[in-house]
Design a protein around this motif. Structure first.
Motif, PDB file in Angstrom:
ATOM      1  N   GLY A  92      -4.289 -34.914   4.423  1.00  0.00           N
ATOM      2  CA  GLY A  92      -4.493 -33.640   5.079  1.00  0.00           C
ATOM      3  C   GLY A  92      -3.065 -33.175   5.559  1.00  0.00           C
ATOM      4  O   GLY A  92      -2.883 -32.067   5.497  1.00  0.00           O
ATOM      5  N   LEU A 110     -12.034 -33.465   7.586  1.00  0.00           N
ATOM      6  CA  LEU A 110     -10.623 -32.846   7.713  1.00  0.00           C
ATOM      7  C   LEU A 110      -9.885 -33.480   8.603  1.00  0.00           C
ATOM      8  O   LEU A 110      -9.074 -32.944   9.527  1.00  0.00           O
ATOM      9  CB  LEU A 110     -11.141 -31.095   8.190  1.00  0.00           C
ATOM     10  CG  LEU A 110     -11.842 -30.458   7.148  1.00  0.00           C
ATOM     11  CD1 LEU A 110     -11.907 -29.176   7.743  1.00  0.00           C
ATOM     12  CD2 LEU A 110     -10.955 -30.501   5.826  1.00  0.00           C
ATOM     13  N   CYS A 148      -6.329 -32.867   9.836  1.00  0.00           N
ATOM     14  CA  CYS A 148      -5.764 -31.736   9.368  1.00  0.00           C
ATOM     15  C   CYS A 148      -5.298 -30.750  10.047  1.00  0.00           C
ATOM     16  O   CYS A 148      -6.173 -29.680  10.667  1.00  0.00           O
ATOM     17  CB  CYS A 148      -6.913 -31.152   8.323  1.00  0.00           C
ATOM     18  SG  CYS A 148      -7.153 -32.158   6.725  1.00  0.00           S
ATOM     19  N   ILE A 165      -5.322 -26.693   9.839  1.00  0.00           N
ATOM     20  CA  ILE A 165      -6.648 -25.952   9.569  1.00  0.00           C
ATOM     21  C   ILE A 165      -6.773 -24.852  10.671  1.00  0.00           C
ATOM     22  O   ILE A 165      -6.537 -25.105  11.769  1.00  0.00           O
ATOM     23  CB  ILE A 165      -7.860 -26.783   9.618  1.00  0.00           C
ATOM     24  CG1 ILE A 165      -9.135 -25.904   9.001  1.00  0.00           C
ATOM     25  CG2 ILE A 165      -8.209 -27.250  10.837  1.00  0.00           C
ATOM     26  CD1 ILE A 165      -8.999 -25.693   7.718  1.00  0.00           C
ATOM     27  N   CYS A 220      -8.014 -32.049  14.948  1.00  0.00           N
ATOM     28  CA  CYS A 220      -7.910 -30.471  14.668  1.00  0.00           C
ATOM     29  C   CYS A 220      -7.654 -29.728  15.763  1.00  0.00           C
ATOM     30  O   CYS A 220      -8.677 -29.553  16.507  1.00  0.00           O
ATOM     31  CB  CYS A 220      -9.006 -30.039  13.558  1.00  0.00           C
ATOM     32  SG  CYS A 220      -9.352 -30.896  12.065  1.00  0.00           S
TER      33      CYS A 220
END
Length: 319
Positions: free
Chosen positions: A99, A122, A125, A128, A151
Motif C-alpha cells: 500500500g 486497503l 493505504c 486513498i 486510512c
C-alpha cells in the motif's frame, strides 16, 4: 472476450510462449515484458488469441506483480485491453503489503475497471482519497469484506455509501479510523445485517447506543473489537451476551468502564467464545475471568500467581 481455440492450436501456441503456460515453472516476468515489446507481432497476436479466462488470466496474469501488470498494460492498446479485462474479473484485491508504494493514479485504474470484487484490503493505504474509495464501493455491490484500517484521508460518507450499496457485507475493519462516527456505524447496522466481523479499534466517537444497535441488528457477529473506545460500558456487553450467540472473539482492551459484571455475562452466554482481550480494563478481575479460563477461553492477561504452598505454611507456622 476471445473465442476458444481448438485444443491442438492452443497447445502449439503455449509451446511458442516457452511452455510457461503449462504451469511447470514460475513465470519469468522479464521475459514476458521483452516478448510483448519484441518486433514479432505475429507471436504477440497468437498469445492474445489464447482464451483469456481459461489460459491467460490463471497461467500468466495471476502470477504477475502489480508492477509487472501495469508495465504490461503500458505496452500496447491490446495489452491494455487485456489487463483491464483481467482487472474486471478479479474477486480479491489485497494491497496491504504494498500500500505504501501504490499511488492514487494506479488505484484510479483499479477503481475504473474492477466491478466484481468480493474482498478489498486497503490496510494502511493512507493515500486513498474519498472519491476513489466511493467509486470502487459503488462499482462493487457484491463486496463482502472491506479493510480500510489506518486510512486517514476518507470520511463517514464512504461508510454510508458502503452501507447503502453493499448490503451483503460480512466484514468491515476500521482500526484506527478515528474519523468514524456513531451515525456511520448506525447506518452499517441498519443496512448490513449479515456482518460477522467488525473492528472498531480506536474509533473513539463510537457510543454505547451505536454499538448496541450494531450488536442487535447483526446477530451473526463472530469477531468484534471495541478496543480503546473509552466510552463503551457494560450496557454494550449486556446486549452482546443476549444477541451474539456465535461470538468467537471479543476485544474490549482499554475500555475503562467495563467491569466484571459485563464480562461475567459474556462468559455465561457466549458459549462459542474462544478469545477475550481485556488488557487495560482496570475494573475487570479474576472474579469474572476465572470462569472463562476454566472453559478454555484464551485471555490476553495472565492470572495472578498463586503463593507457593511452602511460603503459606511458613507464614501459618509463624516462621
Amino acid at each position: 472476450m476471445n473465442a476458444d481455440q481448438p485444443e491442438d492450436d492452443q497447445e502449439n501456441q503455449c509451446d511458442n510462449f516457452g511452455g510457461k503456460l503449462k504451469g511447470g515453472d514460475d513465470l519469468n516476468t522479464d521475459q514476458l515484458i521483452k516478448f510483448v515489446h519484441g518486433e514479432d507481432k505475429v507471436k504477440v497476436n497468437k498469445l492474445l488469441l489464447l482464451p483469456w479466462d481459461d489460459v491467460l488470466f490463471p497461467y500468466i496474469l495471476d502470477h504477475l506483480t502489480w508492477k509487472d501488470l501495469y508495465l504490461l498494460r503500458s505496452v500496447s492498446r491490446s495489452m491494455m485491453d487485456l489487463v483491464h479485462c483481467y482487472l474486471s474479473s478479479l474477486l480479491v484485491v489485497d494491497l496491504a503489503k504494498i500500500g505504501k508504494r501504490f499511488t492514487l493514479q494506479a488505484f484510479g485504474v483499479l477503481s475504473a475497471n474492477c466491478y466484481n470484487l468480493r474482498i478489498l484490503n486497503l490496510y494502511k493505504c493512507k493515500w486513498i482519497s474519498n472519491d476513489l474509495l466511493q467509486n470502487i464501493i459503488e462499482q462493487n455491490p457484491h463486496l463482502t469484506h472491506l479493510n480500510i484500517s489506518c486510512c486517514l484521508s476518507v470520511n463517514n460518507n464512504c461508510l454510508q455509501r458502503l452501507a447503502i450499496n453493499c448490503k451483503g457485507l460480512k466484514s468491515i475493519q476500521l482500526k484506527e479510523c478515528c474519523w468514524t462516527n456513531a451515525i456511520a456505524v448506525a447506518h452499517l447496522a441498519l443496512n448490513c445485517p449479515l456482518l460477522e466481523e467488525v473492528d472498531l479499534t480506536s474509533c473513539w466517537e463510537i457510543t454505547d447506543d451505536s454499538a448496541i444497535a450494531l450488536v442487535i441488528r447483526c446477530p451473526n457477529l463472530r469477531r468484534l473489537s471495541l478496543s480503546n473506545i473509552y466510552g463503551i460500558t457494560d450496557s454494550v456487553l449486556m446486549n452482546v451476551a443476549a444477541q451474539s450467540k456465535n461470538l468467537e472473539y471479543l476485544n474490549i482492551s482499554g475500555c475503562w468502564h467495563i467491569t466484571d459484571y459485563g464480562v461475567r455475562l459474556i462468559g455465561e452466554n457466549c458459549k462459542k467464545l474462544e478469545r477475550l482481550e481485556v488488557f487495560g480494563c482496570s475494573e475487570v478481575t479474576e472474579r469474572s475471568l476465572a470462569f472463562l479460563r476454566l472453559r478454555g477461553v484464551k485471555i490476553d492477561i495472565q492470572p495472578p500467581q498463586r503463593p507457593r504452598l511452602t511460603l503459606f505454611l511458613r507464614h501459618a507456622m509463624g516462621h
